[in-house]
Design an enzyme around this catalytic site. Structure first.
Site, PDB file in Angstrom:
ATOM      1  N   GLY A 121      -5.101  -4.958   5.595  1.00 37.22           N
ATOM      2  CA  GLY A 121      -4.242  -6.551   4.796  1.00 37.22           C
ATOM      3  C   GLY A 121      -5.102  -7.290   4.655  1.00 37.22           C
ATOM      4  O   GLY A 121      -4.908  -8.418   4.088  1.00 37.22           O
ATOM      5  N   ARG A 122      -5.450  -7.807   6.065  1.00 33.59           N
ATOM      6  CA  ARG A 122      -5.451  -9.288   6.335  1.00 33.59           C
ATOM      7  C   ARG A 122      -7.295  -9.572   5.659  1.00 33.59           C
ATOM      8  O   ARG A 122      -7.629 -10.241   5.272  1.00 33.59           O
ATOM      9  CB  ARG A 122      -5.765  -9.383   7.329  1.00 33.59           C
TER      10      ARG A 122
ATOM     11  N   LYS B 262       9.673  -4.757  13.591  1.00 31.80           N
ATOM     12  CA  LYS B 262       9.949  -4.624  12.678  1.00 31.80           C
ATOM     13  C   LYS B 262      10.883  -3.259  13.329  1.00 31.80           C
ATOM     14  O   LYS B 262      11.730  -2.875  12.189  1.00 31.80           O
ATOM     15  CB  LYS B 262       9.018  -4.268  11.964  1.00 31.80           C
TER      16      LYS B 262
ATOM     17  N   HIS C  61      -3.165 -38.718  10.558  1.00 31.58           N
ATOM     18  CA  HIS C  61      -1.962 -38.960  10.734  1.00 31.58           C
ATOM     19  C   HIS C  61      -1.030 -37.975  11.976  1.00 31.58           C
ATOM     20  O   HIS C  61       0.481 -38.380  11.283  1.00 31.58           O
ATOM     21  CB  HIS C  61      -0.856 -39.644   9.511  1.00 31.58           C
TER      22      HIS C  61
ATOM     23  N   GLU D 246      10.322  -5.985   3.046  1.00 35.25           N
ATOM     24  CA  GLU D 246      10.483  -6.716   2.654  1.00 35.25           C
ATOM     25  C   GLU D 246      10.063  -6.711   1.147  1.00 35.25           C
ATOM     26  O   GLU D 246      10.641  -7.802   0.807  1.00 35.25           O
ATOM     27  CB  GLU D 246       9.779  -8.515   3.886  1.00 35.25           C
TER      28      GLU D 246
ATOM     29  N   LYS E 200       0.737  -1.359   0.016  1.00 33.72           N
ATOM     30  CA  LYS E 200       0.336   0.230   0.056  1.00 33.72           C
ATOM     31  C   LYS E 200       0.559   0.963   0.526  1.00 33.72           C
ATOM     32  O   LYS E 200       0.940   2.290  -1.275  1.00 33.72           O
ATOM     33  CB  LYS E 200      -0.544  -0.210   1.077  1.00 33.72           C
TER      34      LYS E 200
ATOM     35  N   GLU F 234      -4.311 -12.129  14.511  1.00 33.10           N
ATOM     36  CA  GLU F 234      -3.753 -10.005  14.798  1.00 33.10           C
ATOM     37  C   GLU F 234      -4.685  -9.241  14.295  1.00 33.10           C
ATOM     38  O   GLU F 234      -4.471  -8.169  14.902  1.00 33.10           O
ATOM     39  CB  GLU F 234      -3.111  -9.943  12.438  1.00 33.10           C
TER      40      GLU F 234
END
Length: 583
Positions: free
Chosen positions: A297-298, A547, A414, A231, A225, A383
């Protein structure tokens, strides 16, 4: 008491302390003498499954195997009324600034409002001077035109070759949503197109996603954005260098700034609103797709963040995806609380978390294409609701947030199902499946025993889905174990207590609409829990400190002795050891 009619409570007033309500006191009293008995409850109430099964759009949701009685349900519904879930939802969808720490509206539901027909709130929908519907539709139309251009071959790389691979570069919501949707909807992806996703700043990620690609047929989408995420922009620069090197090696571009800039303009687009930074990177601002600060964002996969998905499945299918979201939004808005699936599921999570000491929640999709859905939900849920202060800044008065986790069945059977079945911890679990697989196959040979020749493999798969929820609910008694001829010394090891709560979600097929419905379902579950707990589910300050410190520590890691000396003893020791080991 269970009406959805909004009250005068707004989304920005102080939260209700749920622990002071009569409903909370009632739930606490029930918990003190609570002894779950799913076997007995079903035996005494033949209509339990029907009464506790609900429909939300295409999703059939069976809550009957939860640790739920009518008394508990009525107390939970009263709690929903006391904290005014309908009123806060209304405040959210009408644009009140319920994200109080950032003073923002929360309007992910506006991303999937249809372009025509009646909607609520009615058109024109203006928030903070912005015509929300018009702006959303403009971006969707631009995305659609671009997606069609890539899919048809009208958009080409610098050498005139059509795009074969799209590489989405993002992190968090700019990665988890698109990659989950792409994996879920692979049967709908256009033949000859592939989408890959780069998120981790570990250089191995960008290397693995690009080293075998042809730069002449690769298109990058940089999703950030602010166009400043460390990153994402680091990986974007690595990808740009890879593109330049590859094109130069192939003789496709000259060794000049103009030639390199021209290559970037044909092989990179952006999802961002920072057009000046986009242009400085070399991307044509006309090839940037925007979204707004009221989209977290999410919660953004149905915005321009989903551009890679729109390219993969096409604009028409992407529209179906958005319609699925909207169908659940409307269910959330209009269904009475006693039939409102996301509200009921959220309230059950409150019951388990705050009264039955459940600390985790498993999500178990019995469809391989949803294998990334649990990872997607980890960001959405944790979050959002991993908070220790309420939206007015006061400390929380209850535990908040479960640890969400899971894997697709039958793989998980399993691995960790042992703990869910016979462990000491209460782990509510959501089982998700579809009736019609995209690739129905038959085992023509069989094994001569349980699997007969010509067996429908999806039916075998679904037998596990139904069996696991049955086993978790009803278990196996010691007498039942003995009746099988089991030696007495191992009887107790083979007893299953049952009363392990599960929710079963069944859809006709894993269509784009159904994927949208599943995402919206959990968005509104998160909303319900956050409203009860009085927290701002739409900020994420908890991700910022690490961060920020990483940027401060970087000089020490890259050889700055003074910066190294400023670190705490543990960090200093670790960095020194790293520097010793680094070749």
């Amino acid at each position: 008491m269970t009406s959805t009619t909004p009250t005068d409570t707004t989304g920005t007033s102080g939260p209700v302390d749920p622990t002071t309500t009569d409903a909370w006191s009632a739930l606490a009293r029930i918990q003190q003498s609570f002894s779950p008995d799913l076997r007995g409850w079903f035996a005494e109430d033949p209509g339990r499954a029907e009464r506790y099964t609900f429909q939300a759009a295409d999703l059939t949701v069976d809550l009957s195997k939860n640790l739920l009685t009518d008394e508990i349900l009525q107390a939970l519904l009263q709690l929903a009324h006391d904290v005014d879930i309908p009123g806060r939802y209304r405040a959210m969808i009408t644009g009140e600034h319920i994200n109080v720490t950032e003073d923002r509206a929360v309007l992910h539901t506006a991303l999937r409002r249809p372009s025509s027909g009646d909607v609520e709130p009615p058109r024109p929908f203006t928030v903070d001077g912005q015509n929300v519907d018009q702006d959303v539709q403009n971006v969707l139309a631009k995305m659609g035109r671009f997606a069609n251009a890539v899919r048809s071959g009208a958009w080409t790389g610098v050498t005139g070759k059509r795009v074969a691979t799209v590489v989405n570069i993002g992190i968090g919501g700019s990665d988890l949503g698109p990659v989950m949707d792409y994996e879920a909807l692979k049967p709908y992806v256009q033949e000859g197109l592939e989408v890959r996703f780069v998120s981790n700043i570990d250089p191995s990620d960008v290397y693995e996603k690009t080293h075998d690609l042809d730069p002449e047929t690769t298109l990058f989408i940089v999703a950030s954005k602010t166009f400043g995420t460390l990153e994402t922009l680091t990986n974007a620069r690595l990808a740009r260098q890879w593109l330049w090197d590859g094109l130069a090696k192939a003789g496709a571009i000259e060794d000049s700034d103009e030639s390199r800039t021209g290559a970037v303009s044909k092989h990179f687009v952006a999802v961002s609103t920072a057009l000046d930074k986009v242009q400085a990177f070399g991307i044509d601002p006309d090839n940037a797709f925007g979204f707004w600060d009221w989209v977290g964002g999410r919660y953004s996969v149905d915005s321009a963040i989903g551009t890679s998905v729109a390219i993969a499945i096409g604009p028409d299918r992407f529209a179906e995806f958005l319609a699925g979201f909207h169908a659940i939004d409307e269910h959330m808005r209009t269904a009475p609380l006693e039939h409102n699936v996301p509200v009921l599921m959220g309230l059950l999570n409150v019951w388990y978390t705050n009264f039955l000491d459940a600390q985790t929640h498993a999500v178990l999709p019995y469809t391989q294409y949803l294998h990334r859905f649990p990872a997607y939900l980890q960001q959405l849920t944790m979050e959002s609701n991993g908070k220790s202060v309420r939206w007015d800044g006061s400390p929380v008065v209850t535990d908040t947030g479960e640890v969400f986790w899971g894997e697709p069945g039958t793989n998980g059977q399993h691995a960790f199902y042992q703990l869910i079945h016979q462990g000491t911890r209460l782990i509510p679990a959501d089982f998700i499946t579809v009736a019609n697989p995209p690739h129905p196959l038959k085992d023509e040979v069989g094994d001569g025993g349980a699997v007969q020749p010509g067996a429908d493999v999806h039916a075998l798969f679904l037998a596990n889905f139904f069996a696991q929820t049955k086993a978790l609910a009803f278990g196996k008694t010691a007498d039942e174990v003995r009746a099988e001829g089991t030696a007495e010394k191992v009887v107790t090891a083979r007893v299953f207590s049952g009363n392990r709560p599960t929710t079963s979600i069944l859809a006709p097929a894993l269509t784009p609409s159904v994927v949208g419905q599943l995402i919206a379902l959990y968005e509104h579950i998160v909303f319900t829990e956050g409203t009860v707990w009085g927290i701002d589910s739409f900020d994420q300050w908890g991700v910022e400190l690490g961060k920020k410190l990483a940027q401060e520590i970087t000089p020490a890691v890259t050889g700055d002795a003074d910066a190294l000396e400023q670190q705490d003893p543990s960090t200093k020791s670790l960095i020194r050891r790293y520097l010793e080991l680094r070749e």
